[in-house]
Enzyme design. Structure first.
Site, PDB file in Angstrom:
ATOM      1  N   GLY A  31       7.985  -4.852   4.153  1.00  0.00           N
ATOM      2  CA  GLY A  31       7.689  -4.268   5.085  1.00  0.00           C
ATOM      3  C   GLY A  31       7.596  -2.625   4.832  1.00  0.00           C
ATOM      4  N   HIS A  37       3.148  -1.278  -2.356  1.00  0.00           N
ATOM      5  CA  HIS A  37       2.988  -2.200  -2.010  1.00  0.00           C
ATOM      6  C   HIS A  37       2.123  -3.351  -2.174  1.00  0.00           C
ATOM      7  CE1 HIS A  37       6.513  -1.286   0.582  1.00  0.00           C
ATOM      8  NE2 HIS A  37       7.090  -1.749  -0.033  1.00  0.00           N
ATOM      9  N   GLN A 148       6.862  -2.844 -11.245  1.00  0.00           N
ATOM     10  CA  GLN A 148       7.266  -3.220 -12.389  1.00  0.00           C
ATOM     11  C   GLN A 148       8.454  -1.519 -11.574  1.00  0.00           C
ATOM     12  OE1 GLN A 148       4.596  -1.249 -15.388  1.00  0.00           O
ATOM     13  NE2 GLN A 148       4.780  -3.582 -16.037  1.00  0.00           N
TER      14      GLN A 148
HETATM   15  P1  AMP Z   1      10.040  -3.923  -1.448  1.00  0.00           P
HETATM   16  O1  AMP Z   1      10.046  -3.943   0.179  1.00  0.00           O
HETATM   17  O2  AMP Z   1      11.171  -2.444  -1.251  1.00  0.00           O
HETATM   18  O3  AMP Z   1      11.113  -5.212  -1.556  1.00  0.00           O
HETATM   19  O4  AMP Z   1       9.518  -4.134  -2.702  1.00  0.00           O
HETATM   20  C1  AMP Z   1       8.291  -4.988  -2.061  1.00  0.00           C
HETATM   21  C2  AMP Z   1       7.428  -5.050  -3.161  1.00  0.00           C
HETATM   22  O5  AMP Z   1       6.486  -3.914  -4.044  1.00  0.00           O
HETATM   23  C3  AMP Z   1       8.307  -5.781  -4.647  1.00  0.00           C
HETATM   24  O6  AMP Z   1       7.906  -6.488  -5.724  1.00  0.00           O
HETATM   25  C4  AMP Z   1       8.214  -3.874  -5.235  1.00  0.00           C
HETATM   26  O7  AMP Z   1       8.952  -3.991  -6.813  1.00  0.00           O
HETATM   27  C5  AMP Z   1       6.608  -3.374  -5.297  1.00  0.00           C
HETATM   28  N1  AMP Z   1       6.914  -2.134  -5.217  1.00  0.00           N
HETATM   29  C6  AMP Z   1       7.877  -0.724  -4.107  1.00  0.00           C
HETATM   30  N2  AMP Z   1       7.274  -0.067  -4.137  1.00  0.00           N
HETATM   31  C7  AMP Z   1       6.537   0.176  -5.654  1.00  0.00           C
HETATM   32  C8  AMP Z   1       5.847   1.593  -6.223  1.00  0.00           C
HETATM   33  N3  AMP Z   1       6.078   2.625  -5.566  1.00  0.00           N
HETATM   34  N4  AMP Z   1       5.302   0.901  -6.833  1.00  0.00           N
HETATM   35  C9  AMP Z   1       5.063  -0.564  -7.224  1.00  0.00           C
HETATM   36  N5  AMP Z   1       4.919  -1.271  -7.035  1.00  0.00           N
HETATM   37  C10 AMP Z   1       6.316  -0.947  -5.920  1.00  0.00           C
END
Ligand code: AMP
Length: 289
Positions: A31, A37, A148
């Protein structure tokens, strides 16, 4: 878009869709959503019939001194963003729904979980692999989308899916960045206006590492040291690690060759930030992956 908090309701909603052959995609998140995201949601939307996004701040993947309690949360805003991007189902369970009793079962990929972030975050990838396995069993998606940005996480999930024969296609989506190169992250909210310009040093150091590779350097220690020096010389920034590793082991090879990740973690004020670039290193060429 429908919003669901109960596992049973989600299963009841998805069962007929799966039975009628709809292709279901899962986008797991914690979130406080941003464009990073949304790139995952957009990619999932473009290639599937049903897009399920989960929003769950998973206590299992936070260490005792980490930011679980203060991790930013804004479910209403998340729901609006997901709806705008064509998400079909938002699954936002409570901690009690996901963990009604203390866990007795875990999923671990030790060899890929101990290097890099694993050194400062023991137990983190066990928490990630376990919650992703639970989400996979709850949603039973055909495909799941990861960023990534969390390069080690993608490696852990891919290996888990392969080793345990989970019938799910894993798609990795390129990193979405701010105009100055800072990788978008929910944790960027922790940066004060004074700290924010210094946070770009992770990206600048990765570019420096990339330049070395492009100029023919193949010794991981030399690339590592150049990136570490740049990060360490930045005011207000404390290096956790800078590494040049093989993608398949996440450890430094004798000479860099093939799928390679340059990865950095550093503390900028109260925020622990990570970033990476992934490249294919050949004798005379380096291609961004
Ligand atoms: P998180 O909410 O931080 O657990 O992220 C959820 C998903 O979004 C994970 O697969 C992350 O790698 C991806 N994500 C987060 N930030 C980025 C970004 N700047 N670029 C690409 N994917 C992202």
């Amino acid at each position: 878009m429908i919003q669901v908090t109960r596992i049973e309701d989600l299963r009841n909603h998805l069962l007929p869709l799966r039975k009628s052959g709809r292709r279901i995609a899962l986008v797991p998140t914690m979130g406080y959503l941003h464009e990073g995201h949304m790139a995952l949601v957009d990619a999932a939307r473009a290639a599937n019939d049903v897009v399920v996004a989960s929003v769950f701040v998973n206590p299992l993947q936070f260490g005792p001194n980490e930011d679980y309690a203060k991790y930013p949360r804004d479910l209403q805003r998340d729901a609006a963003l997901l709806e705008q991007h064509g998400c079909d189902v938002l699954f936002a369970p409570s901690v009690e729904e996901m963990y009604p009793k203390p866990m007795a079962t875990y999923v671990e990929v030790p060899s890929l979980s101990t290097p890099l972030c694993g050194r400062t975050r023991p137990g983190h990838f066990r928490g990630v692999a376990t919650v992703v396995t639970k989400l996979f069993h709850i949603v039973q998606p055909d495909t799941a989308y990861f960023g990534q940005k969390d390069g080690q996480q993608v490696a852990v999930i891919r290996r888990m899916v392969e080793d345990l024969n989970m019938p799910i296609d894993i798609v990795a989506v390129p990193i979405v960045r701010e105009p100055d190169g800072l990788a978008k992250s929910s944790r960027n909210i922790y940066l004060t206006p004074e700290e924010r310009p210094h946070a770009t040093v992770l990206y600048r150091a990765l570019q420096r590492g990339l330049e070395l590779l492009q100029s023919g350097e193949r010794r991981p220690d030399v690339v590592r040291a150049a990136m570490a020096d740049l990060v360490s010389s930045e005011p207000g920034v404390r290096l956790d690690y800078a590494e040049a590793v093989s993608m398949d082991t996440l450890t430094p090879p004798e000479r860099l060759h093939g799928a390679t990740m340059l990865a950095i973690a550093a503390y900028v004020g109260g925020a622990r930030l990570i970033d990476n670039v992934q490249v294919d290193v050949q004798d005379n060429q380096v291609h961004l992956l």
